[in-house]
Write a protein that holds these residues in place. Sequence first.
Motif, PDB file in Angstrom:
ATOM      1  N   LEU A   1       0.818  -1.223   0.000  1.00 22.37           N
ATOM      2  CA  LEU A   1       0.000   0.000   0.000  1.00 22.37           C
ATOM      3  C   LEU A   1       0.849   1.270   0.000  1.00 22.37           C
ATOM      4  O   LEU A   1       2.065   1.218   0.160  1.00 22.37           O
ATOM      5  CB  LEU A   1      -0.923  -0.003   1.227  1.00 22.37           C
ATOM      6  N   ASP A   2       0.192   2.417  -0.196  1.00 23.48           N
ATOM      7  CA  ASP A   2       0.818   3.742  -0.086  1.00 23.48           C
ATOM      8  C   ASP A   2       2.014   3.907  -1.013  1.00 23.48           C
ATOM      9  O   ASP A   2       3.029   4.513  -0.655  1.00 23.48           O
ATOM     10  CB  ASP A   2       1.250   4.017   1.372  1.00 23.48           C
ATOM     11  N   THR A   3       1.885   3.380  -2.218  1.00 25.39           N
ATOM     12  CA  THR A   3       3.014   3.360  -3.155  1.00 25.39           C
ATOM     13  C   THR A   3       3.469   4.776  -3.540  1.00 25.39           C
ATOM     14  O   THR A   3       4.659   5.026  -3.646  1.00 25.39           O
ATOM     15  CB  THR A   3       2.621   2.586  -4.422  1.00 25.39           C
ATOM     16  N   HIS A   4       2.501   5.665  -3.763  1.00 25.59           N
ATOM     17  CA  HIS A   4       2.876   6.997  -4.259  1.00 25.59           C
ATOM     18  C   HIS A   4       3.575   7.810  -3.174  1.00 25.59           C
ATOM     19  O   HIS A   4       4.580   8.468  -3.441  1.00 25.59           O
ATOM     20  CB  HIS A   4       1.638   7.721  -4.792  1.00 25.59           C
ATOM     21  N   ALA A   5       3.062   7.762  -1.965  1.00 24.81           N
ATOM     22  CA  ALA A   5       3.704   8.473  -0.851  1.00 24.81           C
ATOM     23  C   ALA A   5       5.130   7.949  -0.649  1.00 24.81           C
ATOM     24  O   ALA A   5       6.064   8.724  -0.393  1.00 24.81           O
ATOM     25  CB  ALA A   5       2.886   8.297   0.423  1.00 24.81           C
ATOM     26  N   ARG A   6       5.306   6.648  -0.797  1.00 23.14           N
ATOM     27  CA  ARG A   6       6.643   6.065  -0.588  1.00 23.14           C
ATOM     28  C   ARG A   6       7.601   6.488  -1.699  1.00 23.14           C
ATOM     29  O   ARG A   6       8.788   6.734  -1.452  1.00 23.14           O
ATOM     30  CB  ARG A   6       6.535   4.554  -0.470  1.00 23.14           C
ATOM     31  N   ALA A   7       7.115   6.577  -2.940  1.00 24.64           N
ATOM     32  CA  ALA A   7       7.978   6.986  -4.058  1.00 24.64           C
ATOM     33  C   ALA A   7       8.407   8.450  -3.893  1.00 24.64           C
ATOM     34  O   ALA A   7       9.564   8.800  -4.142  1.00 24.64           O
ATOM     35  CB  ALA A   7       7.243   6.791  -5.383  1.00 24.64           C
TER      36      ALA A   7
ATOM     37  N   ASP B   1       4.580  17.523  -6.034  1.00 22.67           N
ATOM     38  CA  ASP B   1       3.623  16.412  -6.097  1.00 22.67           C
ATOM     39  C   ASP B   1       3.214  15.950  -4.702  1.00 22.67           C
ATOM     40  O   ASP B   1       4.044  15.879  -3.787  1.00 22.67           O
ATOM     41  CB  ASP B   1       4.236  15.208  -6.828  1.00 22.67           C
ATOM     42  N   THR B   2       1.933  15.617  -4.571  1.00 15.45           N
ATOM     43  CA  THR B   2       1.433  14.934  -3.383  1.00 15.45           C
ATOM     44  C   THR B   2       1.086  13.512  -3.815  1.00 15.45           C
ATOM     45  O   THR B   2       1.041  13.208  -5.023  1.00 15.45           O
ATOM     46  CB  THR B   2       0.161  15.606  -2.856  1.00 15.45           C
ATOM     47  N   ALA B   3       0.797  12.652  -2.844  1.00 16.19           N
ATOM     48  CA  ALA B   3       0.394  11.292  -3.189  1.00 16.19           C
ATOM     49  C   ALA B   3      -0.820  11.327  -4.127  1.00 16.19           C
ATOM     50  O   ALA B   3      -0.904  10.543  -5.077  1.00 16.19           O
ATOM     51  CB  ALA B   3       0.087  10.493  -1.920  1.00 16.19           C
ATOM     52  N   ASP B   4      -1.738  12.276  -3.882  1.00 19.92           N
ATOM     53  CA  ASP B   4      -2.946  12.371  -4.716  1.00 19.92           C
ATOM     54  C   ASP B   4      -2.649  12.840  -6.138  1.00 19.92           C
ATOM     55  O   ASP B   4      -3.188  12.302  -7.107  1.00 19.92           O
ATOM     56  CB  ASP B   4      -3.978  13.313  -4.083  1.00 19.92           C
TER      57      ASP B   4
ATOM     58  N   LEU C   1      -2.666   6.989 -12.637  1.00 24.78           N
ATOM     59  CA  LEU C   1      -3.931   6.348 -13.028  1.00 24.78           C
ATOM     60  C   LEU C   1      -4.201   6.532 -14.526  1.00 24.78           C
ATOM     61  O   LEU C   1      -4.674   5.613 -15.205  1.00 24.78           O
ATOM     62  CB  LEU C   1      -5.091   6.920 -12.207  1.00 24.78           C
ATOM     63  N   ALA C   2      -3.864   7.726 -15.041  1.00 24.13           N
ATOM     64  CA  ALA C   2      -4.103   7.993 -16.471  1.00 24.13           C
ATOM     65  C   ALA C   2      -3.344   6.981 -17.340  1.00 24.13           C
ATOM     66  O   ALA C   2      -3.882   6.508 -18.354  1.00 24.13           O
ATOM     67  CB  ALA C   2      -3.700   9.419 -16.818  1.00 24.13           C
ATOM     68  N   VAL C   3      -2.131   6.630 -16.939  1.00 25.33           N
ATOM     69  CA  VAL C   3      -1.382   5.653 -17.755  1.00 25.33           C
ATOM     70  C   VAL C   3      -1.791   4.213 -17.444  1.00 25.33           C
ATOM     71  O   VAL C   3      -1.664   3.334 -18.299  1.00 25.33           O
ATOM     72  CB  VAL C   3       0.152   5.858 -17.683  1.00 25.33           C
ATOM     73  N   GLU C   4      -2.322   3.960 -16.251  1.00 22.97           N
ATOM     74  CA  GLU C   4      -2.887   2.635 -15.957  1.00 22.97           C
ATOM     75  C   GLU C   4      -3.971   2.296 -16.980  1.00 22.97           C
ATOM     76  O   GLU C   4      -4.080   1.168 -17.457  1.00 22.97           O
ATOM     77  CB  GLU C   4      -3.499   2.592 -14.544  1.00 22.97           C
ATOM     78  N   HIS C   5      -4.777   3.333 -17.294  1.00 27.23           N
ATOM     79  CA  HIS C   5      -5.957   3.095 -18.148  1.00 27.23           C
ATOM     80  C   HIS C   5      -5.597   2.698 -19.571  1.00 27.23           C
ATOM     81  O   HIS C   5      -6.414   2.076 -20.257  1.00 27.23           O
ATOM     82  CB  HIS C   5      -6.849   4.341 -18.138  1.00 27.23           C
ATOM     83  N   SER C   6      -4.412   3.062 -20.035  1.00 31.78           N
ATOM     84  CA  SER C   6      -4.014   2.572 -21.360  1.00 31.78           C
ATOM     85  C   SER C   6      -3.169   1.309 -21.258  1.00 31.78           C
ATOM     86  O   SER C   6      -3.234   0.438 -22.138  1.00 31.78           O
ATOM     87  CB  SER C   6      -3.302   3.656 -22.168  1.00 31.78           C
TER      88      SER C   6
END
Length: 181
Positions: free
Chosen positions: A112-118, A154-157, A164-169
């Motif tokens: 979990l919390d991948t973006h905050a960790r990156a 950048d924030t986690a959000d 998410l935008a690139v997940e969708h493709s």
Amino acid sequence: PKRVGILISGRGSNMQSLVRAAGDAYQVVLVASDKADAAGLAWAVEQGIATFSHPGPRAQREAAFDAAMRDKGVDVIALAGHMQILSGDFVSRWAGRMLNIHPSLLPLYKGLDTHARAIEAGDAEAGCSVHVVTEELDAGEVLGQARVPILPGDTADSLAERVLAVEHSLYPRILAEFVKR
Ligand code: GAR
């Protein structure tokens, strides 16, 4: 087309992108959720897709998911924002026939919390990975990844939105390749 069943827990935006990209390679025959009020379920109902939810404890829930998937003749399960850890028993029943999308550049940031960790690590980029599901969490063969920059401020959000935008493709493309192999 191969028959795909999707497991979600919430919003289901990746599920929607998989449904929109369905065609010659695969069709989506079932959307199931561990949460009865998952927003994605209502969307799937509107599309006329069969849906199923089972909020019960893991053993019963997984037995119900497995039966519903087999009943629909599902060939491949796609996890799309499904936030429950699956048992080794369920994973082994679908071994080599179940994919997941994870919001990090695996093997970095499993869980979990991948973006905050990156962001915390000072990474220059983040991204997402589509991988084969194995019993060990987020550890199966990576089939494809997409990358985005991490920008100052950048924030986690904000990073989650960019990823998410690139997940969708990414996910529809990798799923279509996977069902043909
Ligand atoms: C997506 O970012 C997906 O990668 C992530 O949850 C989000 C679900 O959004 N999955 C995980 O964190 C899996 N551990 P969605 O419901 O709109 O597809």
